[in-house]
Design a protein around this motif. Structure first.
Motif, PDB file in Angstrom:
ATOM      1  N   GLN A  28     -73.518 -70.571  60.289  1.00 42.28           N
ATOM      2  CA  GLN A  28     -72.354 -71.107  60.905  1.00 42.28           C
ATOM      3  C   GLN A  28     -71.535 -71.549  59.703  1.00 42.28           C
ATOM      4  N   VAL A  29     -72.010 -72.365  58.793  1.00 41.28           N
ATOM      5  CA  VAL A  29     -71.352 -72.866  57.571  1.00 41.28           C
ATOM      6  C   VAL A  29     -70.852 -71.615  56.484  1.00 41.28           C
ATOM      7  N   LEU A 113     -70.097 -65.416  46.411  1.00 37.55           N
ATOM      8  CA  LEU A 113     -71.079 -66.261  45.536  1.00 37.55           C
ATOM      9  C   LEU A 113     -70.729 -67.571  45.184  1.00 37.55           C
ATOM     10  N   ALA A 114     -69.746 -67.919  44.481  1.00 34.35           N
ATOM     11  CA  ALA A 114     -69.164 -69.052  44.565  1.00 34.35           C
ATOM     12  C   ALA A 114     -69.232 -70.221  45.606  1.00 34.35           C
ATOM     13  N   GLU A 115     -68.763 -69.563  46.865  1.00 32.56           N
ATOM     14  CA  GLU A 115     -68.931 -70.275  48.123  1.00 32.56           C
ATOM     15  C   GLU A 115     -70.283 -70.915  48.482  1.00 32.56           C
ATOM     16  N   VAL A 116     -71.251 -69.675  48.346  1.00 37.01           N
ATOM     17  CA  VAL A 116     -72.472 -69.729  48.660  1.00 37.01           C
ATOM     18  C   VAL A 116     -73.428 -70.513  47.953  1.00 37.01           C
ATOM     19  N   ARG A 117     -73.088 -70.481  46.546  1.00 35.77           N
ATOM     20  CA  ARG A 117     -73.774 -71.470  45.715  1.00 35.77           C
ATOM     21  C   ARG A 117     -73.365 -72.858  46.096  1.00 35.77           C
ATOM     22  N   ASP A 118     -72.304 -73.319  46.426  1.00 35.11           N
ATOM     23  CA  ASP A 118     -71.789 -74.465  46.804  1.00 35.11           C
ATOM     24  C   ASP A 118     -72.651 -75.019  48.107  1.00 35.11           C
ATOM     25  N   ILE A 119     -72.609 -74.138  49.015  1.00 35.30           N
ATOM     26  CA  ILE A 119     -73.405 -74.225  50.187  1.00 35.30           C
ATOM     27  C   ILE A 119     -74.781 -74.659  49.808  1.00 35.30           C
ATOM     28  N   PHE A 120     -75.428 -73.962  48.893  1.00 31.23           N
ATOM     29  CA  PHE A 120     -76.765 -74.141  48.650  1.00 31.23           C
ATOM     30  C   PHE A 120     -76.908 -75.585  47.719  1.00 31.23           C
ATOM     31  N   ASP A 121     -75.956 -75.613  47.007  1.00 28.14           N
ATOM     32  CA  ASP A 121     -76.193 -77.133  46.239  1.00 28.14           C
ATOM     33  C   ASP A 121     -76.041 -78.265  47.036  1.00 28.14           C
ATOM     34  N   ILE A 122     -75.333 -78.185  48.193  1.00 28.48           N
ATOM     35  CA  ILE A 122     -74.923 -79.335  49.080  1.00 28.48           C
ATOM     36  C   ILE A 122     -76.147 -79.428  50.083  1.00 28.48           C
ATOM     37  N   ALA A 123     -76.458 -78.213  50.315  1.00 27.06           N
ATOM     38  CA  ALA A 123     -77.741 -78.255  51.560  1.00 27.06           C
ATOM     39  C   ALA A 123     -79.203 -78.680  50.934  1.00 27.06           C
ATOM     40  N   PHE A 124     -79.544 -78.471  49.551  1.00 29.35           N
ATOM     41  CA  PHE A 124     -80.627 -78.682  48.880  1.00 29.35           C
ATOM     42  C   PHE A 124     -80.465 -79.951  47.813  1.00 29.35           C
ATOM     43  N   ARG A 125     -79.407 -80.667  47.947  1.00 29.76           N
ATOM     44  CA  ARG A 125     -79.065 -81.622  47.062  1.00 29.76           C
ATOM     45  C   ARG A 125     -80.425 -82.667  46.864  1.00 29.76           C
ATOM     46  N   SER A 126     -81.116 -82.949  47.907  1.00 30.24           N
ATOM     47  CA  SER A 126     -81.887 -83.958  48.012  1.00 30.24           C
ATOM     48  C   SER A 126     -83.393 -83.390  47.871  1.00 30.24           C
ATOM     49  N   VAL A 127     -83.530 -81.874  47.732  1.00 31.24           N
ATOM     50  CA  VAL A 127     -84.927 -81.247  47.311  1.00 31.24           C
ATOM     51  C   VAL A 127     -85.171 -81.064  46.063  1.00 31.24           C
TER      52      VAL A 127
END
Length: 149
Positions: A28-29, A113-127
């Motif tokens: 969805q995101v 890829l720039a968008e997906v990297r941003d999603i990844f960074d936000i999603a896994f920020r606390s991991v």
């Protein structure tokens, strides 16, 4: 080794519940973030599979991107019509169609890829890195067990 799981409907103890929910929310995101640049999740999957290998057959793309072969074929056809990929007969096997990125496909892939990297960074920020390694290791083990079925 067998995991102790109460029941499949108990979401707190049923990993497939969380795997499905995370995947659903990620898509969805992803769709929301990719729409403004003109692609969707299936097109993203094909473009990304081709960023790792110069030429892949449609079957190899389907395997890599976890899509059905007929869906992958349709996505590749749409990407070719948009000038983002080129196709050719595989030189070593005339039965296989190979796909590669065009310059426009490379540019579109980089934007995505720039968008997906941003999603990844936000999603896994606390991991942590260690937690990520454990998560990937567990998921790989589960995948390998399911492949044997």
């Amino acid at each position: 080794m067998s995991a102790k799981i109460a029941t499949p409907h108990a979401k707190k103890t049923w990993p497939f519940y969380w795997i499905s929910r995370v995947d659903q929310r990620y898509v969805q995101v992803l769709e929301k973030r990719l729409k403004p640049i003109g692609i969707d999740a299936p097109r993203w999957r094909v473009l990304m599979s081709l960023r790792e290998d110069t030429h892949l057959s449609v079957s190899e793309i389907a395997e890599f991107s976890a899509m059905r072969l007929n869906t992958t074929t349709k996505v590749v056809q749409r990407l070719a019509a948009d000038g983002l990929v080129a196709t050719r007969v595989r030189p070593t096997d005339a039965r296989a169609t190979e796909v590669s990125l065009t310059a426009a496909g490379e540019r579109m892939g980089a934007l995505a890829l720039a968008e997906v990297r941003d999603i990844f960074d936000i999603a896994f920020r606390s991991v942590s890195t260690e937690e990520m390694d454990v998560l990937n290791g567990i998921l790989e083990k589960v995948f390998d067990q399911l492949k044997r079925m």
